[in-house]
Design an enzyme around this catalytic site. Structure first.
Site, PDB file in Angstrom:
ATOM      1  N   GLU A   1       1.782  -1.060   8.397  1.00  0.00           N
ATOM      2  CA  GLU A   1       2.228  -0.479   7.125  1.00  0.00           C
ATOM      3  C   GLU A   1       3.715  -0.743   6.888  1.00  0.00           C
ATOM      4  O   GLU A   1       4.428  -1.218   7.752  1.00  0.00           O
ATOM      5  CB  GLU A   1       1.991   1.041   7.110  1.00  0.00           C
ATOM      6  CG  GLU A   1       0.683   1.480   6.463  1.00  0.00           C
ATOM      7  CD  GLU A   1       0.694   1.327   4.942  1.00  0.00           C
ATOM      8  OE1 GLU A   1       1.666   0.763   4.388  1.00  0.00           O
ATOM      9  OE2 GLU A   1      -0.266   1.766   4.294  1.00  0.00           O
TER      10      GLU A   1
ATOM     11  N   ASP B   1      -3.995   0.918  -2.025  1.00  0.00           N
ATOM     12  CA  ASP B   1      -3.076   1.279  -0.944  1.00  0.00           C
ATOM     13  C   ASP B   1      -1.664   0.893  -1.372  1.00  0.00           C
ATOM     14  O   ASP B   1      -1.302   1.106  -2.526  1.00  0.00           O
ATOM     15  CB  ASP B   1      -3.520   0.597   0.356  1.00  0.00           C
ATOM     16  CG  ASP B   1      -3.098   1.368   1.605  1.00  0.00           C
ATOM     17  OD1 ASP B   1      -1.898   1.678   1.745  1.00  0.00           O
ATOM     18  OD2 ASP B   1      -3.959   1.657   2.447  1.00  0.00           O
TER      19      ASP B   1
ATOM     20  N   ASN C   1       0.397   6.607  -2.124  1.00  0.00           N
ATOM     21  CA  ASN C   1       0.497   5.165  -1.915  1.00  0.00           C
ATOM     22  C   ASN C   1       0.978   4.472  -3.176  1.00  0.00           C
ATOM     23  O   ASN C   1       1.154   5.097  -4.223  1.00  0.00           O
ATOM     24  CB  ASN C   1      -0.869   4.598  -1.495  1.00  0.00           C
ATOM     25  CG  ASN C   1      -1.013   4.477   0.015  1.00  0.00           C
ATOM     26  OD1 ASN C   1      -0.130   3.968   0.708  1.00  0.00           O
ATOM     27  ND2 ASN C   1      -2.136   4.951   0.545  1.00  0.00           N
TER      28      ASN C   1
END
Length: 292
Positions: free
Chosen positions: A17, A199, A148
Site C-alpha cells: 500500500e 481502493d 480510500n
C-alpha cells in the site's frame, strides 16, 4: 484502451500500500501494512532499503530529501531516513486500539489527508478522515468503514475519496490554499457495476483519476466527468494503489496484496503482493511536501 502492467518486484506483500515517488531521492516508497514494513526502491526495481517498525505504518508524506512523515497507529511521526529516528508530530486516535491509519495523501497546499479504519476484517464504520496542515488537525469525516482513493486535482480545487464498501467515488470542492473542503460531497463515479472495489487512487497531470480495483485485477483511469478512459490490467486480483514516478513521472507503479488468498488462489496468483509497473503516455503530478 487496455494495457497490462509488468511485475517489477516480487515483494510478496501481505498488504502492499501507500506508494509515493520521492523526486529528490528518485525512489519509490511503499508499505506492507500488515508486516509493518517500509520499502525504498528505484524506478528499475532495485530495493535500496527497508525498515521494520513496531507499529502499523500505512502512508507517508515527504518532508524533505532526508525525512518522511509517517501515518502510524498512533498518529503522525517524523522519520529520518538516514538514522531511522522517529519524532512524534501529532496524535491521531492514539487511544483507540481498534483503529489504524490507512489510505492518505498530501493535497497541493501541503495538507495531509489521513484516513483511519478498523483493524478487523469487518466493515465496521468506526474510521475517520483527518486534515493536517501547519500544526492543526481537523476531522473531515467520521463513521467510515474503509477510507480510500484520497487524491486531488492538479490545481487543488477538487478532492476525491471513497468508502470502499459503498463502491462510489465521491468528490468535493476544496480551497486550493488550505486543502479544506468548501463544498458538499457529490458523486464522481458509481463503480458498483464494475470490477472489484475502489481502493487507492491518484490523479495525473491532466486531471484524470487512476483507481486501483481490489478484487478487480486492474487500475481504471477515469476522465474528469467520471467516465472510464482506459483500463490497466494487473495479473493479480487484489490491486491496492497506483503512483506515478520515474524521472519523467510517466511510470505508473502499482502495489498489490496477497492477504486472505487461499492456497488455490496463490497457486495461480504466484506474484500476488508484488509491485507492478507500466509506462504510460501521460505524466503524473509531483508529490507536494507536507506543510508542517
Amino acid at each position: 484502451m487496455s494495457q497490462t502492467a509488468r511485475l517489477l518486484i516480487d515483494s510478496q506483500c501481505a498488504l502492499g500500500e501507500g506508494p509515493i515517488w520521492h523526486a529528490g531521492r528518485q525512489q519509490l516508497f511503499f508499505f506492507d501494512i500488515n508486516e509493518q514494513t517500509l520499502f525504498a526502491v528505484t524506478a528499475a526495481g532495485e530495493i535500496v532499503d527497508s525498515w521494520l517498525f513496531n507499529e502499523t505504518v500505512a502512508a507517508a508524506a515527504i518532508a524533505d530529501d532526508h525525512t518522511l512523515v509517517l501515518a502510524t497507529d498512533t498518529g503522525l511521526k517524523q522519520f529520518d531516513l538516514t538514522t531511522g529516528g522517529m519524532n512524534r508530530i501529532n496524535e491521531i486516535e492514539a487511544d483507540n486500539p481498534q483503529t489504524r491509519t490507512n489510505d492518505s495523501r498530501v493535497h497541493p497546499s501541503g495538507a495531509f489527508w489521513i484516513g483511519t479504519m478498523t483493524r478487523s476484517e469487518q466493515e465496521a464504520p468506526i474510521g475517520s478522515v483527518y486534515h493536517y496542515r501547519a500544526g492543526t488537525l481537523t476531522t473531515l469525516k467520521s463513521g467510515i468503514s474503509i477510507p480510500n482513493a484520497t487524491c486531488f486535482s492538479p490545481d487543488g480545487t477538487i478532492a476525491y475519496w471513497t468508502d470502499t464498501p459503498t463502491r462510489k467515488i465521491m468528490q468535493c470542492v476544496t480551497d486550493p490554499a488550505t486543502g479544506l473542503p468548501i463544498g458538499a460531497w457529490t458523486l464522481f463515479a458509481d463503480v458498483s457495476e464494475g470490477r472489484g472495489y475502489p481502493d487507492g487512487a491518484v490523479v495525473d497531470s491532466k486531471g484524470y483519476l487512476w483507481n486501483a480495483k481490489w478484487g478487480g485485477s486492474c487500475v481504471v483511469r477515469h476522465a474528469p466527468d467520471g467516465s472510464i478512459d482506459r483500463i490497466v490490467e494487473v495479473p493479480v486480483s487484489q490491486v491496492t494503489c497506483p503512483a506515478f514516478g520515474g524521472a519523467d513521472l510517466k511510470t505508473l507503479f502499482i502495489t498489490t496484496a496477497a492477504k486472505n488468498l487461499t492456497a488455490e488462489q496463490l497457486a495461480v496468483e504466484k506474484v500476488a503482493g508484488g509491485l507492478f509497473a507500466i509506462d504510460v503516455d501521460i505524466a503524473g503530478q509531483a508529490e507536494t511536501p507536507i506543510q508542517l
